[in-house]
Design an enzyme around this catalytic site. Structure first.
Site, PDB file in Angstrom:
ATOM      1  N   SER A 230      65.522  82.871  13.788  1.00  0.00           N
ATOM      2  CA  SER A 230      64.305  83.721  14.047  1.00  0.00           C
ATOM      3  C   SER A 230      63.307  83.586  15.234  1.00  0.00           C
ATOM      4  O   SER A 230      63.429  82.512  15.791  1.00  0.00           O
ATOM      5  CB  SER A 230      63.574  83.621  12.791  1.00  0.00           C
ATOM      6  N   LYS A 231      62.174  84.344  15.304  1.00  0.00           N
ATOM      7  CA  LYS A 231      61.562  84.240  16.375  1.00  0.00           C
ATOM      8  C   LYS A 231      60.966  83.056  16.773  1.00  0.00           C
ATOM      9  O   LYS A 231      60.605  82.490  17.969  1.00  0.00           O
ATOM     10  CB  LYS A 231      60.491  85.314  16.142  1.00  0.00           C
ATOM     11  N   ARG A 232      60.648  82.356  15.787  1.00  0.00           N
ATOM     12  CA  ARG A 232      59.972  81.010  15.791  1.00  0.00           C
ATOM     13  C   ARG A 232      60.811  79.926  16.278  1.00  0.00           C
ATOM     14  O   ARG A 232      60.275  78.871  16.803  1.00  0.00           O
ATOM     15  CB  ARG A 232      59.293  80.365  14.581  1.00  0.00           C
ATOM     16  N   HIS A 233      61.977  80.004  16.462  1.00  0.00           N
ATOM     17  CA  HIS A 233      63.073  79.257  17.101  1.00  0.00           C
ATOM     18  C   HIS A 233      62.876  79.482  18.814  1.00  0.00           C
ATOM     19  O   HIS A 233      63.709  78.754  19.471  1.00  0.00           O
ATOM     20  CB  HIS A 233      64.358  79.524  16.675  1.00  0.00           C
ATOM     21  N   GLY A 234      62.411  80.394  19.162  1.00  0.00           N
ATOM     22  CA  GLY A 234      62.214  80.811  20.553  1.00  0.00           C
ATOM     23  C   GLY A 234      62.956  82.014  20.648  1.00  0.00           C
ATOM     24  O   GLY A 234      62.771  82.849  19.946  1.00  0.00           O
TER      25      GLY A 234
END
Length: 483
Positions: free
Chosen positions: A247-251
């Site tokens: 998801s987004k928080r992985h980059g």
RNA sequence: GACCCCAUCGUCUAGUGGUUAGGACUCGAGGUUUUCGACCUCGCAACCGGGGUUCGAAUCCCCGUGGGGUCGCCA
């Protein structure tokens, strides 16, 4: 004669093209290409609140970048809205569905209460299930807007042979009579999908793992309509390095992000293909044609895979080194684009090509390629500090650079051979004059540093020729300022 | 919680009853006396646990454990 493979990718336009979605699309596309079948794109825009034209555009652009173009016009799900509604009533007509007049508010309360009490909520339609159709219709007419239509789940169980998981069986006791038409008259996802897949004659549904639980519901609709049920294959998820769904928080998760990062589409495709599939031998770097050729459903993995950026970069480097420089220039937006971003309008195509040629085997991204090539075109502004310390620890290094500048300046023909000869001669002369052996490296390394500011890079004499006599001399003479 | 899915080096994977468990990324060590993040060579590193079945199990079965997914009148 086997029927032609018809597969589809059906994203909902609520954001960007996610790498997980791209991988799903890719597997469908590869299979269609491999079998000479058809790959379709359907935009599931029935969620009018979350769907946006920008997201549709982003998906289209992403697909195009990855070279996965659909074989038939894109189908927007909303254009079949009426057909979806008709299907609900047809199901009702056939006795496979029924009108539910219960109050959704009350049902919600029931569900909440039961979940709170850690109990299993299931809709109880017993009071509506067996009402004769004619009576149902009468009440529907009298109370428009006061009913939803639910599918009548029969006794028994549903089983299918999943292409990637093998046999999966779900007991109908686990399902409840799910809504197919809301009280506001809009059809629900699971129904629209079946309607469209049937309409588009999809015979293999390859989609994410998260749809496994939808599959029995959809099969039940096919069966109620007496439609041929397609084959199903559920692809495992793509995880972040912490093993949680990417998801987004992985980059970066949008394929557009990787384009911006200087990833080649063929590298992205190669990488995505290897996430959940392997050819069986040790081949890893593959062209798109090779991938199409070798792709097979049987070798799709059932295990979720972690998205490893390191390997993507490595693969990208591999693809960059193998791509003809001319094509690389196109991938960077063309000659003019390169000149503009680097501010080097005076360069010729040959000069640019030559520079990229020198660097392309040792970079990981397109951005890197351009920024390293720039070093050839522009005098360095900074110098590697460690290198400076090491190479210019010996004060003679400065004189060597200056001597080199003078010698280069006098050269008529400025080639790999002539420059190398000059440099080696200088080293030899110094050896004889001083009585100790001065290896050519004593000239080469300081020279590289003055020319590029770096301690790494292509062979020095290739570099020297690419930079050109005038600039080489100028850059070497800057060694004077090092004292 | 219920149901479903999954389980080989840190990561991507090969392996479908008998292998010194193979390759790749990453990492480490050498080499390349023209460097290097390039290239070459070498190395580190894995079958989740427990029971079966079998002469023999990473491979088959069962039970655990761990991870993930789904439980909407969202898609």
């Amino acid at each position: 004669m086997m029927q032609q493979v018809r597969v589809r990718f059906a994203p909902s336009p609520t954001g960007y093209l996610h790498v997980g979605g791209a991988r799903t699309a890719l597997f469908n596309w590869l299979w269609a290409r491999h079998t000479n079948g058809k790959f379709l794109l359907r935009i599931e825009d029935t969620d009018q609140l979350r769907s946006t034209p920008e997201a549709v555009e982003a998906i289209l652009v992403g697909m195009k970048w990855l070279q996965m173009e659909p074989d038939e016009p894109v189908l927007f799900q909303m254009t079949r809205h009426q057909e979806h509604i008709d299907l609900c009533y047809e199901l009702l007509e056939r006795g496979a569905a029924y009108a539910d007049f219960s109050d959704p508010e009350i049902e919600n309360q029931k569900r909440e209460a039961m979940t709170k009490a850690k109990l299993q909520y299931k809709f109880d339609g017993s009071m509506y299930r067996s009402i004769p159709i004619s009576e149902q219709k009468k009440r529907m007419e009298n109370e428009p807007g006061n009913f939803a239509i639910r599918l009548k789940i029969p006794e028994g169980k549903t089983q299918w042979n999943d292409i990637v998981h093998g046999s999966i069986e779900i007991n109908h006791a686990e399902l409840d009579d799910f809504v197919i038409l809301r009280r506001d008259g809009t059809p629900v996802y699971n129904l629209a999908v079946v309607s469209d897949d049937h309409f588009q004659q999809i015979n293999l549904v390859l989609r994410g793992d998260d749809h496994i639980s939808n599959t029995p519901k959809q099969i039940l609709i096919y069966q109620a309509m007496n439609w041929e049920v397609p084959k199903f294959g559920h692809l495992p998820m793509i995880l972040g390095t912490d093993k949680v769904k990417l998801s987004k928080r992985h980059g970066a998760t949008a394929v557009g992000d990787y384009q911006k990062l200087g990833i080649l589409p063929e590298a992205m495709i190669n990488f995505l293909a290897l996430l959940g599939w392997a050819p069986g031998d040790d081949t890893e770097v593959m062209s798109i044609d090779e991938l199409i050729n070798r792709f097979s459903l049987e070798r799709i993995n059932a295990k979720a895979a972690v998205f490893d950026l390191q390997k993507l970069y490595w693969l990208n480097g591999q693809h960059i080194s193998r791509t003809p420089t001319k094509q690389l220039i196109d991938k960077c937006g063309g000659i003019d684009q390169i000149k503009e971003t680097t501010g080097t309008s005076e360069l010729t195509v040959e000069q640019i090509t030559k520079s990229l040629e020198l660097w392309k085997t040792r970079v990981k991204t397109l951005d890197e390629l351009i920024s390293y090539a720039q070093i050839i075109w522009k005098d360095p502004l900074t110098y590697d500090q460690e290198g400076l310390k090491k190479q210019f620890q010996d004060p003679k290094a400065i004189n060597r650079c200056l001597a080199l500048a003078n010698a280069f300046e006098k050269l008529e023909t400025f080639t790999h051979e002539s420059t190398e000869a000059v440099l080696r001669k200088l080293a030899e002369e110094e050896s004889q004059a001083s009585g100790e052996t001065i290896p050519a490296g004593r000239y080469i390394h300081p020279c590289r540093l003055m020319l590029t500011g770096l301690t790494v890079g292509p062979g020095l004499f290739d570099l020297v020729v690419a930079i050109g006599k005038e600039a080489v001399v100028r850059r070497l003479r800057k060694a004077q300022q090092l004292t």
